[in-house]
Design a protein around this motif. Structure first.
Motif: not given
Lengths: 401, 401
Positions: B148-153
């Motif tokens: 999901l890319g940056r900040g995905g979690s």
């Protein structure tokens, strides 16, 4: 245009440089016109490192979670190898075990392949892609990630080859199957061919190249296996259906294993059920018994010897303690320095005299043996480990191995 | 009995000991009666290490394969955390993004969550299990693993909370949202509450705690977020719907960012399409433009300034070169030492005078500003980085942050 399933083990993909080299090999083969499905294991010691992490948290980590954990090892390998293939300009795609349709049954960490839904692999092969599949793993019917246990990547490769009607090439750190382990007999010859039956015996007797289960699958589905070196392009060994040209030799190979200990129980009262009780107790503790020899009853008592894996010694000791309490008066001896020496050959089916020859070799060389067992294509002996070298050389020379 | 979604970032699960500690925290909370879904990131620097391996093979590794590669990081974390929870005697199960039903659309390495098939998570929660989900990953409609890319979690956690009608707790290495970055203004106050709109502005302005996208999802589905420290049980900050009690303050926070450079183009002929051409050329190269200011045409020429991310400087230089060739006679200035200072507050909607106050602060402190832009709840200024400290202290004191 044939489909080839190639399998590369953990040491063959142990570093980035090795992965790049493997990619070059695969690319070269692809260029020659074959469709290629590649099965890879986890890089080098990855699996061990992951297991160590789990063991730092729990002495008995949950097995479903272990599968979740260690299956990441192959996932890293397939991604890196596919990146390397694409970097060389070849179209490729990686698939995890579940994505490749490897359906398993049985317990976590030692699941068995039940079937392969080969659609995804076939579609991608059909698109001209090199398909890179994670070995050793699959998915159960509830969608859990599973792993196949020892020799799992070989099993994945052979099973895929069976479904794809392909040849299965196993690339590893040995350059083929030898008549005798070259570390024990330096002039041992490499075999061009060995049949499934012989290879199953050799594998189960400790010839470490492949696990028995994957050869059994190959035999059942008649998948030709080619075992060769991953680092060089030397000729290897074919494992395949027996054909006439293989028949000339009586003995194909000699296997040696130091992995067992021998238990002897003397003075067991010759009453119905005593011997059965001994083996039942061992079996219910999951102890694998190999060679069994029993003397005829004498004066109402029986003597019995059997071998068990060294790794089970602790467990065996506990079981023997219980047996001692049940059968008072018995005497138990444990011999740890024993070696199992076996000769294997499909030719033994049609040619007799191997046992006689073996007994003569042992007598001529003053080698004492403790047990003998035979199958249709194998004779195994238990000897003192001290005599191992002498026995290997004598047998190898006699049968020209 | 409420469902709680807890998210622990990479530094919170960076070592085996930290994983054990997190497990204890979760177990304690479970004991209090809540149902818990946990989202975890990859351990510490795992993702970076995996990316380095890929970059050793290719300078431009295939993005599908990168997703295959880096998604293993979270898979290791969920397995280890679940083993730790089971070791504490709590029933738990790990799920990869695909197993948790995280369906994505869009490009590999920056996919977006399209929907969540929440069945598997709900069934396991219903069985009393703590469900540990791999953050940052999902599966597209073809069955490929995506990330999901940056900040995905964070996005995974908020989206799961939305589907489960749960609160979302983000545990991290800062203990909440501050009025001003405490590294810039040591007496900055921690906020008990901040509303979504303010947090979106703060996040997009460089307040590094959470990515904008996850707050936007929380706002859309009205998911309350709680941001707090993962290592200690100190009170954190709630991010939630605006309520009356929050209204008293005009300015909630101050954000500062040094991530941009400012481009000024002077003497652009005032002809239709010239300015449009400039921005079209930047947009087609995927360069994100932030603050734009333009002066009224004077003697047939326009001057224009805008900011772009420092990380795009190389690309911007190339685009500017092209623009120079098209618009002869223009003059281009690039200022690299600029800082964007923004004040944010939902109260600005109903109370005026913030801009006037800001201009006065700048005048009183002899701080020159180059650009001003405003939104309903934000005013941003471009200033010299040299003036940053002076400006932060003056603004923070004036608005009692």
């Amino acid at each position: 245009m044939a489909i080839v399933v190639q399998k590369y083990g953990g040491t063959s993909v142990g570093t980035i440089d090795k992965i790049k080299n493997i990619a070059k090999r695969i690319a070269k083969r692809k260029k020659q016109g074959d469709d290629i499905v590649v099965v890879v294991s986890a890089m080098g010691k990855t699996t061990d490192i992951l297991l160590e992490m789990a063991n730092e948290i729990s002495s008995n980590p949950d097995k479903r979670e272990l599968d979740m954990l260690i299956s990441t090892g192959e996932q890293v390998s397939i991604a890196l190898l596919t990146i390397a293939l694409k970097e060389l300009g070849y179209d490729a795609i990686s698939l995890t075990g579940p994505q490749a349709g490897i359906i398993t049954v049985g317990f976590h960490t030692k699941a068995r392949i039940d079937d392969i839904d080969i659609k995804n692999v076939k579609t991608n092969v059909g698109r001209g892609k090199i398909v890179v599949v994670a070995g050793f793993q699959g998915v159960d019917e509830e969608g859990n990630i599973t792993t196949l246990g020892r020799g799992g990547s070989d099993t994945t490769a052979v099973a895929l080859a069976a479904k794809l009607d392909a040849i299965c090439e196993i690339y590893t750190d040995v350059d083929g199957i030898y008549t005798v382990d070259p570390r024990l007999f330096s002039t041992a010859k490499k075999l061009d061919n060995i049949c499934y039956e012989e290879m199953v015996e050799m594998a189960s007797l400790g010839a470490g190249v492949m696990e028995t289960r994957s050869i059994e699958i190959a035999q059942r589905f008649n998948v030709p296996i080619y075992v060769a070196l991953s680092s060089e392009e030397w000729p290897g060994t074919y494992i395949k259906e027996f054909d006439e040209s293989m028949e000339s030799k009586v003995i194909t190979g000699l296997s040696v294993s130091d992995d067992d200990i021998m238990i002897t129980i003397n003075d067991v009262p010759n009453e119905i059920g005593n011997i059965a009780m001994v083996f039942e107790k061992l079996a219910s503790n999951d102890i694998n018994i190999d060679m069994i020899s029993q003397t005829a009853p004498s004066r109402g008592y029986i003597n019995i010897s059997f071998t068990v894996p060294k790794s089970d010694k602790f467990l065996v000791d506990k079981v023997l303690e219980k047996i001692k309490n049940k059968l008072t008066g018995i005497e138990i001896n444990i011999e740890e320095d024993i070696t199992k020496l076996s000769v294997v050959g499909i030719g033994m089916k049609s040619q007799s005299g191997v046992a006689a020859k073996m007994f003569k070799i042992f007598a001529d060389n003053k080698i004492e043996f403790k047990q003998v067992t035979t199958s249709e294509i194998r004779i195994s002996y238990t000897i003192n480990t001290n005599d191992k070298e002498k026995a290997v050389v004598a047998v190898a020379k006699e049968f020209n191995l």
